[in-house]
Write an enzyme that holds these catalytic residues in place. Sequence first.
Site, short mmCIF file in Angstrom:
data_model
loop_
_atom_site.label_atom_id
_atom_site.label_comp_id
_atom_site.label_asym_id
_atom_site.label_seq_id
_atom_site.Cartn_x
_atom_site.Cartn_y
_atom_site.Cartn_z
CB SER A 1 19.93 55.30 72.08
OG SER A 1 21.24 55.67 72.48
CE1 TYR B 1 20.16 51.23 75.85
CE2 TYR B 1 22.01 52.35 74.79
CZ TYR B 1 20.75 52.39 75.37
OH TYR B 1 20.08 53.60 75.46
#
Length: 247
Positions: free
Chosen positions: A135, A148
């Site tokens: 990501s 995250y």
Amino acid sequence: MKTALITGATAGIGQATARLLAANGWRVIGTGRRQERLDALAQELGADRFLGLAFDVTDEAVRNAAIDGLPEDWRAIDLLVNNAGLAKGLAPAQEADLDDWQVMVDTNITALLGLTRKLLPGLIERKGAMINIGSVAGSYVYPGGNVYAGSKAFVNHFTLAIRADLHGTGVRVTSIEPGMVETEFTTVRTGSQERSDEFYSGAHPMTGEDIAETIRWVSELPPHLNINRLELMPVTQDFAGFRVARD
């Protein structure tokens, strides 16, 4: 015919990738927790093109048993797509739920490591490929992203490190690092469909199909080419500026 194993194939990027690879001549093993969705994909794509394995990717014993129990003609895996991942909560670290942090570590890091190590001998034997879905959060942090973002930074850099370990084996390793993608993942992450709709309203985000097409392109490149890492954002998304707190 080549065979791909895709984790998190019951929705979003994983589901779109399963459909696209199957349409382009691959056989696809799709994993996920929702048996009914895997069954629906098998019916849609054909039992000769799609095989579903229903398990929680964080359950090592069940995960390994499922891989070990693959039918003989599905065991030669040419491509591993480590797609399964999640984000829980958007709270500042000082307010975050420690259980949420642990679930993200278990899913985004530990499960990915376990499956990768399980399949590496076969990938080396077949000079296959591995694509890890990282990501942009692993490179550009944001408030509330804490674990995250940290877990995706791990994925991004683990991909580069394992590529170095596999030097000379012929195995290709790629980190694909998307920005804003609208899938079911975003509904879970933001807490409700209403919040997801509001967040993406007018933003023209990427879709699961956009990332699936990128995965297909990378997976079908000539075997002498390796894409180390690939970062994608919609045109509407940009890098956040630095913030300054003032008295």
